[in-house]
Design an enzyme around this catalytic site. Structure first.
Site, PDB file in Angstrom:
ATOM      1  N   THR A 191      -7.135  68.036  27.294  1.00 27.26           N
ATOM      2  CA  THR A 191      -8.068  68.826  28.098  1.00 27.26           C
ATOM      3  C   THR A 191      -8.408  68.025  29.359  1.00 27.26           C
ATOM      4  O   THR A 191      -8.470  66.797  29.337  1.00 27.26           O
ATOM      5  CB  THR A 191      -9.352  69.189  27.320  1.00 27.26           C
ATOM      6  OG1 THR A 191     -10.048  67.987  26.975  1.00 27.26           O
ATOM      7  CG2 THR A 191      -9.028  69.994  26.070  1.00 27.26           C
ATOM      8  N   GLY A 192      -8.620  68.741  30.455  1.00 27.97           N
ATOM      9  CA  GLY A 192      -8.825  68.059  31.732  1.00 27.97           C
ATOM     10  C   GLY A 192      -7.563  67.324  32.158  1.00 27.97           C
ATOM     11  O   GLY A 192      -7.619  66.289  32.819  1.00 27.97           O
ATOM     12  N   GLY A 193      -6.425  67.891  31.817  1.00 26.12           N
ATOM     13  CA  GLY A 193      -5.153  67.222  32.115  1.00 26.12           C
ATOM     14  C   GLY A 193      -4.636  67.484  33.520  1.00 26.12           C
ATOM     15  O   GLY A 193      -3.524  67.093  33.859  1.00 26.12           O
ATOM     16  N   SER A 237      -6.127  66.436  36.318  1.00 24.52           N
ATOM     17  CA  SER A 237      -6.676  65.510  37.314  1.00 24.52           C
ATOM     18  C   SER A 237      -6.931  64.137  36.695  1.00 24.52           C
ATOM     19  O   SER A 237      -7.121  64.018  35.476  1.00 24.52           O
ATOM     20  CB  SER A 237      -7.999  66.124  37.812  1.00 24.52           C
ATOM     21  OG  SER A 237      -8.721  65.231  38.606  1.00 24.52           O
ATOM     22  N   GLY A 238      -6.920  63.113  37.529  1.00 20.97           N
ATOM     23  CA  GLY A 238      -7.383  61.787  37.134  1.00 20.97           C
ATOM     24  C   GLY A 238      -6.757  61.224  35.872  1.00 20.97           C
ATOM     25  O   GLY A 238      -5.526  61.174  35.729  1.00 20.97           O
ATOM     26  N   ILE A 239      -7.596  60.798  34.943  1.00 21.52           N
ATOM     27  CA  ILE A 239      -7.152  60.145  33.708  1.00 21.52           C
ATOM     28  C   ILE A 239      -6.319  61.102  32.857  1.00 21.52           C
ATOM     29  O   ILE A 239      -5.285  60.711  32.291  1.00 21.52           O
ATOM     30  CB  ILE A 239      -8.393  59.643  32.914  1.00 21.52           C
ATOM     31  CG1 ILE A 239      -9.062  58.483  33.669  1.00 21.52           C
ATOM     32  CG2 ILE A 239      -8.007  59.237  31.492  1.00 21.52           C
ATOM     33  CD1 ILE A 239     -10.455  58.127  33.166  1.00 21.52           C
ATOM     34  N   SER A 246     -17.106  56.934  27.433  1.00 20.57           N
ATOM     35  CA  SER A 246     -17.316  56.111  28.634  1.00 20.57           C
ATOM     36  C   SER A 246     -18.093  54.880  28.217  1.00 20.57           C
ATOM     37  O   SER A 246     -18.892  54.944  27.268  1.00 20.57           O
ATOM     38  CB  SER A 246     -18.145  56.889  29.665  1.00 20.57           C
ATOM     39  OG  SER A 246     -18.585  56.013  30.688  1.00 20.57           O
ATOM     40  N   TYR A 261     -25.640  61.825  31.221  1.00 19.56           N
ATOM     41  CA  TYR A 261     -24.202  61.584  31.045  1.00 19.56           C
ATOM     42  C   TYR A 261     -23.975  60.563  29.931  1.00 19.56           C
ATOM     43  O   TYR A 261     -23.170  60.783  29.019  1.00 19.56           O
ATOM     44  CB  TYR A 261     -23.622  61.071  32.365  1.00 19.56           C
ATOM     45  CG  TYR A 261     -22.170  60.666  32.312  1.00 19.56           C
ATOM     46  CD1 TYR A 261     -21.166  61.626  32.256  1.00 19.56           C
ATOM     47  CD2 TYR A 261     -21.790  59.320  32.326  1.00 19.56           C
ATOM     48  CE1 TYR A 261     -19.818  61.251  32.225  1.00 19.56           C
ATOM     49  CE2 TYR A 261     -20.458  58.946  32.295  1.00 19.56           C
ATOM     50  CZ  TYR A 261     -19.472  59.915  32.241  1.00 19.56           C
ATOM     51  OH  TYR A 261     -18.147  59.558  32.194  1.00 19.56           O
TER      52      TYR A 261
HETATM   53  P1  NAD Z   1     -11.589  64.011  36.960  1.00 24.17           P
HETATM   54  O1  NAD Z   1     -12.716  64.699  37.630  1.00 24.17           O
HETATM   55  O2  NAD Z   1     -10.399  63.616  37.758  1.00 24.17           O
HETATM   56  O3  NAD Z   1     -11.082  64.834  35.706  1.00 24.17           O
HETATM   57  C1  NAD Z   1     -11.966  65.556  34.903  1.00 24.17           C
HETATM   58  C2  NAD Z   1     -11.183  66.663  34.268  1.00 24.17           C
HETATM   59  O4  NAD Z   1     -12.060  67.411  33.410  1.00 24.17           O
HETATM   60  C3  NAD Z   1     -10.609  67.641  35.300  1.00 24.17           C
HETATM   61  O5  NAD Z   1      -9.279  67.960  34.943  1.00 24.17           O
HETATM   62  C4  NAD Z   1     -11.506  68.854  35.152  1.00 24.17           C
HETATM   63  O6  NAD Z   1     -10.813  70.070  35.426  1.00 24.17           O
HETATM   64  C5  NAD Z   1     -11.875  68.773  33.699  1.00 24.17           C
HETATM   65  N1  NAD Z   1     -13.079  69.529  33.389  1.00 24.17           N
HETATM   66  C6  NAD Z   1     -14.337  69.341  33.870  1.00 24.17           C
HETATM   67  N2  NAD Z   1     -15.153  70.285  33.383  1.00 24.17           N
HETATM   68  C7  NAD Z   1     -14.392  71.078  32.582  1.00 24.17           C
HETATM   69  C8  NAD Z   1     -14.633  72.236  31.819  1.00 24.17           C
HETATM   70  N3  NAD Z   1     -15.839  72.790  31.760  1.00 24.17           N
HETATM   71  N4  NAD Z   1     -13.611  72.784  31.131  1.00 24.17           N
HETATM   72  C9  NAD Z   1     -12.372  72.251  31.194  1.00 24.17           C
HETATM   73  N5  NAD Z   1     -12.073  71.173  31.900  1.00 24.17           N
HETATM   74  C10 NAD Z   1     -13.086  70.601  32.592  1.00 24.17           C
HETATM   75  O7  NAD Z   1     -12.230  62.704  36.300  1.00 24.17           O
HETATM   76  P2  NAD Z   1     -11.641  61.578  35.319  1.00 24.17           P
HETATM   77  O8  NAD Z   1     -12.192  60.326  35.812  1.00 24.17           O
HETATM   78  O9  NAD Z   1     -10.193  61.720  35.129  1.00 24.17           O
HETATM   79  O10 NAD Z   1     -12.417  61.958  33.974  1.00 24.17           O
HETATM   80  C11 NAD Z   1     -11.783  62.184  32.737  1.00 24.17           C
HETATM   81  C12 NAD Z   1     -12.721  61.771  31.628  1.00 24.17           C
HETATM   82  O11 NAD Z   1     -12.958  60.362  31.715  1.00 24.17           O
HETATM   83  C13 NAD Z   1     -14.092  62.432  31.684  1.00 24.17           C
HETATM   84  O12 NAD Z   1     -14.511  62.783  30.383  1.00 24.17           O
HETATM   85  C14 NAD Z   1     -14.991  61.330  32.242  1.00 24.17           C
HETATM   86  O13 NAD Z   1     -16.322  61.468  31.844  1.00 24.17           O
HETATM   87  C15 NAD Z   1     -14.329  60.116  31.633  1.00 24.17           C
HETATM   88  N6  NAD Z   1     -14.647  58.870  32.319  1.00 24.17           N
HETATM   89  C16 NAD Z   1     -14.259  58.676  33.620  1.00 24.17           C
HETATM   90  C17 NAD Z   1     -14.588  57.477  34.240  1.00 24.17           C
HETATM   91  C18 NAD Z   1     -14.197  57.198  35.671  1.00 24.17           C
HETATM   92  O14 NAD Z   1     -14.756  56.290  36.282  1.00 24.17           O
HETATM   93  N7  NAD Z   1     -13.258  57.902  36.252  1.00 24.17           N
HETATM   94  C19 NAD Z   1     -15.311  56.496  33.547  1.00 24.17           C
HETATM   95  C20 NAD Z   1     -15.673  56.737  32.228  1.00 24.17           C
HETATM   96  C21 NAD Z   1     -15.346  57.922  31.634  1.00 24.17           C
END
Ligand code: NAD
Length: 251
Positions: free
Chosen positions: A14-16, A18-20, A139, A152
């Site tokens: 899920t959330g695949g 973007s980003g991580i 996190s 958060y």
């Molecule tokens: P990102 O914003 O690039 O990715 C977040 C993803 O979650 C996106 O694909 C977005 O579409 C999806 N998303 C958000 N709300 C959603 C919803 N309601 N339904 C479906 N998808 C949804 O950010 P990221 O940094 O890749 O974050 C990924 C995870 O890592 C998150 O859970 C975030 O809390 C966690 N995280 C990130 C960091 C950081 O610094 N980047 C640090 C700790 C934890």
């Protein structure tokens, strides 16, 4: 070439888009998996599918909407019939100090980060069997006190707690559950916390100075840890919280 670590595995991330999550999807596909990615925005999903290139199916949906999760797993079931790996990774952050927290802010954060993650897992279970692996993205915020991150951090502490309970609840089914806790990683979620480029840069600099390794993480560094927890390389690892944080919450 060495053996692919996820040969023939079916993974849902899920959330695949973007980003991580995107970096994890790319790595899993490189390791032989077919990956289903979800996200709310179709345009972002389309871009991600193009980047990943092959062995990927995108299903648009919001993890806080149970009907969307039902639609996601119906698609997975119809096309592949099972889930071997689930990375429950969707999440949002909306920095808000205690004086400014509203009911809407609280509900939105917990609806996506905690409730959405719970039902993402619950609804995957009928498709998962022995040898399954669940990775929950939490996190290091869950164990830190940082101004503005109260809601958060609490939502991510809930995620870490779920991993403890589900490790026990799912042991008879042979499904392992682990938590993955990134520290600050350079993804669009950093920009989502800033009003303009200058303040985003400032945030990146601030995080970098707080991290013993002196820099923010890269999404692919978190993807490598997700691969470990999702693969048989971690076959005796259960219920842990694996920090990928450049040491930020460790010293
Ligand atoms: P990102 O914003 O690039 O990715 C977040 C993803 O979650 C996106 O694909 C977005 O579409 C999806 N998303 C958000 N709300 C959603 C919803 N309601 N339904 C479906 N998808 C949804 O950010 P990221 O940094 O890749 O974050 C990924 C995870 O890592 C998150 O859970 C975030 O809390 C966690 N995280 C990130 C960091 C950081 O610094 N980047 C640090 C700790 C934890």
């Amino acid at each position: 070439m060495g053996k692919l670590q996820l040969e023939s595995k079916i993974a849902v991330i899920t959330g695949g888009s973007s980003g991580i999550g995107l970096a994890t999807a790319q790595r899993f596909v490189a390791e032989g998996a077919h990956v289903f990615i979800t996200g709310r925005r179709q345009v972002e999903l389309d871009k991600a599918v193009e980047l990943i290139g092959a062995n990927v199916t995108a299903v648009q949906g919001d993890v806080s909407k149970l009907a969307d999760l039902d639609r996601l797993y119906a698609t997975v079931k119809a096309s592949k019939g099972r889930v071997d790996i689930l990375v429950a990774n969707s999440g949002i952050v909306d920095p808000t100090g205690i004086d400014d927290v509203t009911s809407e802010h609280y509900d939105k954060t917990f609806d996506i980060n905690a409730k959405g993650l719970l039902f993402t897992v619950q609804k995957a279970l009928p498709l998962m069997g022995k040898g399954g692996a669940i990775v929950l993205t939490a996190s290091i915020a869950s164990v830190k006190g940082m101004p503005g991150y109260g809601t958060y951090s609490a939502s991510k502490a809930a995620v870490r707690s779920f991993a403890r309970t589900w490790t026990i609840e799912l042991k008879e089914r042979g499904i392992r559950v682990n938590t993955l806790s990134p520290g600050p990683v350079d993804t669009p979620i950093i920009d989502s916390q800033a009003s303009d480029q200058a303040s985003a840069d400032q945030l990146r600099n601030m995080f970098s100075t707080m991290i013993p390794l002196g820099r923010m993480g890269r999404p692919e560094e978190v993807a490598a840890a997700a691969l470990f927890l999702a693969s048989d390389e971690s076959s005796f690892v259960a219920g842990i919280d694996l920090s990928v944080d450049g040491g930020m919450a460790q010293v």
